[in-house]
Design a protein around this motif. Structure first.
Motif, mmCIF file in Angstrom:
data_model
loop_
_atom_site.group_PDB
_atom_site.id
_atom_site.type_symbol
_atom_site.label_atom_id
_atom_site.label_comp_id
_atom_site.label_asym_id
_atom_site.label_seq_id
_atom_site.Cartn_x
_atom_site.Cartn_y
_atom_site.Cartn_z
ATOM 1 N N ARG A 1 0.834 -1.204 0.000
ATOM 2 C CA ARG A 1 0.000 0.000 0.000
ATOM 3 C C ARG A 1 0.871 1.258 0.000
ATOM 4 N N LYS A 2 1.970 1.217 0.743
ATOM 5 C CA LYS A 2 2.892 2.356 0.763
ATOM 6 C C LYS A 2 3.519 2.563 -0.610
ATOM 7 N N LYS A 3 3.893 1.458 -1.253
ATOM 8 C CA LYS A 3 4.477 1.551 -2.587
ATOM 9 C C LYS A 3 3.469 2.113 -3.579
ATOM 10 N N GLN A 4 2.216 1.671 -3.451
ATOM 11 C CA GLN A 4 1.170 2.156 -4.355
ATOM 12 C C GLN A 4 0.939 3.657 -4.158
ATOM 13 N N LYS A 5 0.939 4.104 -2.906
ATOM 14 C CA LYS A 5 0.753 5.525 -2.625
ATOM 15 C C LYS A 5 1.906 6.346 -3.183
ATOM 16 N N THR A 6 3.123 5.801 -3.068
ATOM 17 C CA THR A 6 4.281 6.508 -3.621
ATOM 18 C C THR A 6 4.181 6.596 -5.131
ATOM 19 N N ARG A 7 3.801 5.502 -5.761
ATOM 20 C CA ARG A 7 3.633 5.492 -7.216
ATOM 21 C C ARG A 7 2.590 6.538 -7.635
ATOM 22 N N GLU A 8 1.474 6.588 -6.927
ATOM 23 C CA GLU A 8 0.417 7.539 -7.245
ATOM 24 C C GLU A 8 0.906 8.973 -7.054
ATOM 25 N N ARG A 9 1.695 9.205 -6.000
ATOM 26 C CA ARG A 9 2.213 10.550 -5.754
ATOM 27 C C ARG A 9 3.179 10.972 -6.848
ATOM 28 N N VAL A 10 4.039 10.056 -7.263
ATOM 29 C CA VAL A 10 4.985 10.356 -8.345
ATOM 30 C C VAL A 10 4.223 10.711 -9.615
ATOM 31 N N ARG A 11 3.225 9.905 -9.958
ATOM 32 C CA ARG A 11 2.458 10.165 -11.176
ATOM 33 C C ARG A 11 1.697 11.484 -11.072
ATOM 34 N N ARG A 12 1.108 11.750 -9.915
ATOM 35 C CA ARG A 12 0.340 12.991 -9.729
ATOM 36 C C ARG A 12 1.244 14.222 -9.894
ATOM 37 N N GLU A 13 2.424 14.186 -9.285
ATOM 38 C CA GLU A 13 3.352 15.310 -9.395
ATOM 39 C C GLU A 13 3.893 15.447 -10.816
ATOM 40 N N ALA A 14 4.120 14.317 -11.468
ATOM 41 C CA ALA A 14 4.595 14.359 -12.850
ATOM 42 C C ALA A 14 3.567 15.023 -13.744
ATOM 43 N N TYR A 15 2.310 14.650 -13.595
ATOM 44 C CA TYR A 15 1.258 15.233 -14.428
ATOM 45 C C TYR A 15 1.120 16.730 -14.166
ATOM 46 N N ARG A 16 1.278 17.130 -12.887
ATOM 47 C CA ARG A 16 1.208 18.552 -12.564
ATOM 48 C C ARG A 16 2.338 19.314 -13.261
ATOM 49 N N LEU A 17 3.530 18.761 -13.209
ATOM 50 C CA LEU A 17 4.672 19.414 -13.846
ATOM 51 C C LEU A 17 4.542 19.416 -15.364
ATOM 52 N N PHE A 18 4.023 18.321 -15.915
ATOM 53 C CA PHE A 18 3.817 18.287 -17.372
ATOM 54 C C PHE A 18 2.844 19.386 -17.798
ATOM 55 N N THR A 19 1.801 19.581 -16.980
ATOM 56 C CA THR A 19 0.801 20.604 -17.290
ATOM 57 C C THR A 19 1.397 22.003 -17.191
ATOM 58 N N GLU A 20 2.232 22.222 -16.184
ATOM 59 C CA GLU A 20 2.788 23.552 -15.946
ATOM 60 C C GLU A 20 3.942 23.894 -16.885
ATOM 61 N N HIS A 21 4.801 22.905 -17.177
ATOM 62 C CA HIS A 21 6.041 23.190 -17.902
ATOM 63 C C HIS A 21 6.172 22.467 -19.243
ATOM 64 N N GLY A 22 5.281 21.506 -19.499
ATOM 65 C CA GLY A 22 5.398 20.706 -20.711
ATOM 66 C C GLY A 22 6.146 19.414 -20.436
ATOM 67 N N TYR A 23 5.839 18.402 -21.215
ATOM 68 C CA TYR A 23 6.450 17.081 -21.012
ATOM 69 C C TYR A 23 7.955 17.123 -21.245
ATOM 70 N N GLU A 24 8.380 17.675 -22.369
ATOM 71 C CA GLU A 24 9.799 17.671 -22.717
ATOM 72 C C GLU A 24 10.639 18.457 -21.725
ATOM 73 N N ALA A 25 10.103 19.561 -21.231
ATOM 74 C CA ALA A 25 10.870 20.431 -20.341
ATOM 75 C C ALA A 25 10.969 19.888 -18.917
ATOM 76 N N THR A 26 10.140 18.924 -18.579
ATOM 77 C CA THR A 26 10.133 18.358 -17.230
ATOM 78 C C THR A 26 11.140 17.224 -17.136
ATOM 79 N N THR A 27 11.989 17.273 -16.125
ATOM 80 C CA THR A 27 13.009 16.238 -15.948
ATOM 81 C C THR A 27 12.607 15.252 -14.862
ATOM 82 N N VAL A 28 13.265 14.102 -14.877
ATOM 83 C CA VAL A 28 13.045 13.102 -13.832
ATOM 84 C C VAL A 28 13.426 13.672 -12.473
ATOM 85 N N ASP A 29 14.515 14.428 -12.417
ATOM 86 C CA ASP A 29 14.938 15.022 -11.147
ATOM 87 C C ASP A 29 13.859 15.955 -10.590
#
Length: 202
Positions: free
Chosen positions: A16-44
């Motif tokens: 469950r902890k791993k699933q929550k972490t995965r969901e948090r990573v995806r949620r933050e990634a989508y937020r950054l993609f929306t704000e800055h664009g997919y290409e401009a967003t880095t893994v870091d």
């Protein structure tokens, strides 16, 4: 519709902890993609926003592309269809599944599904990955059809049926995204999947 994770058993605390972490990573990634664009967003940047290390990010997603490509729809659909009555035609089983938890999942994921699909349609690298993932989805669907019919997963008719279903799913989602998600996606499936049951009679 793609994923690398599924289980019908209840998840333990660690999972469950791993699933929550995965969901948090995806949620933050989508937020950054929306704000800055997919290409401009880095893994870091994604890892920092999700409060994990970059090495931890790669334990959940092998590449940045996988944040967009991976999802839970294939196993959710397979589980839902397997719970439908034996002997029910595959299209009817899918439509019945969409009236339950699967339809609720699509509604809940509306915004992320819109974003992910737009990215997949517009980014060349994601488009290339998505072709391979569609083939994997076809294999997953073929397994479900084979189970329900008692036929081999390699049966050409089973493979063709699976390919046709995935093609319709893909076309309907693309149409839905082109309309900015204003239509009800489950309703689109309900209206147009029966085309396959009728045998393309036009």
């Amino acid at each position: 519709m793609t994923t690398h994770e599924t289980s019908t058993a209840p998840l333990g605390l660690r999972e469950r902890k791993k699933q929550k972490t995965r969901e948090r990573v995806r949620r933050e990634a989508y937020r950054l993609f929306t704000e800055h664009g997919y290409e401009a967003t880095t893994v870091d940047q994604i890892a920092d926003a999700a409060e994990i290390s970059s090495s931890t990010f790669f334990r959940y997603f092998p590449t940045k592309e996988d944040v967009v490509i991976q999802d839970e729809y294939d196993p959710a659909l397979a589980e839902a269809v397997r719970a439908r009555p034996t002997g029910e035609p595959i299209v009817d089983a899918i439509l019945g599944s969409l009236k339950g938890s699967l339809g609720a999942m699509l509604q809940q994921d509306r915004e992320s599904l819109l974003l992910r699909t737009r990215l997949t349609l517009n980014d060349p690298a994601l488009r290339a990955r998505n072709v391979a993932e569609q083939e994997r989805s076809e294999r997953a669907m073929a397994e479900v059809i084979a189970e329900r019919t008692g036929r081999e997963v390699t049966d050409l008719e089973v493979r063709c049926a699976a390919a046709a279903l995935i093609a319709v799913f893909t076309t309907l989602v693309r149409h839905w995204v082109e309309g900015d998600g204003k239509e009800d996606l489950a309703a689109l499936y309900e209206r147009h999947l029966p085309l396959l049951s009728r045998g393309l009679d036009f």
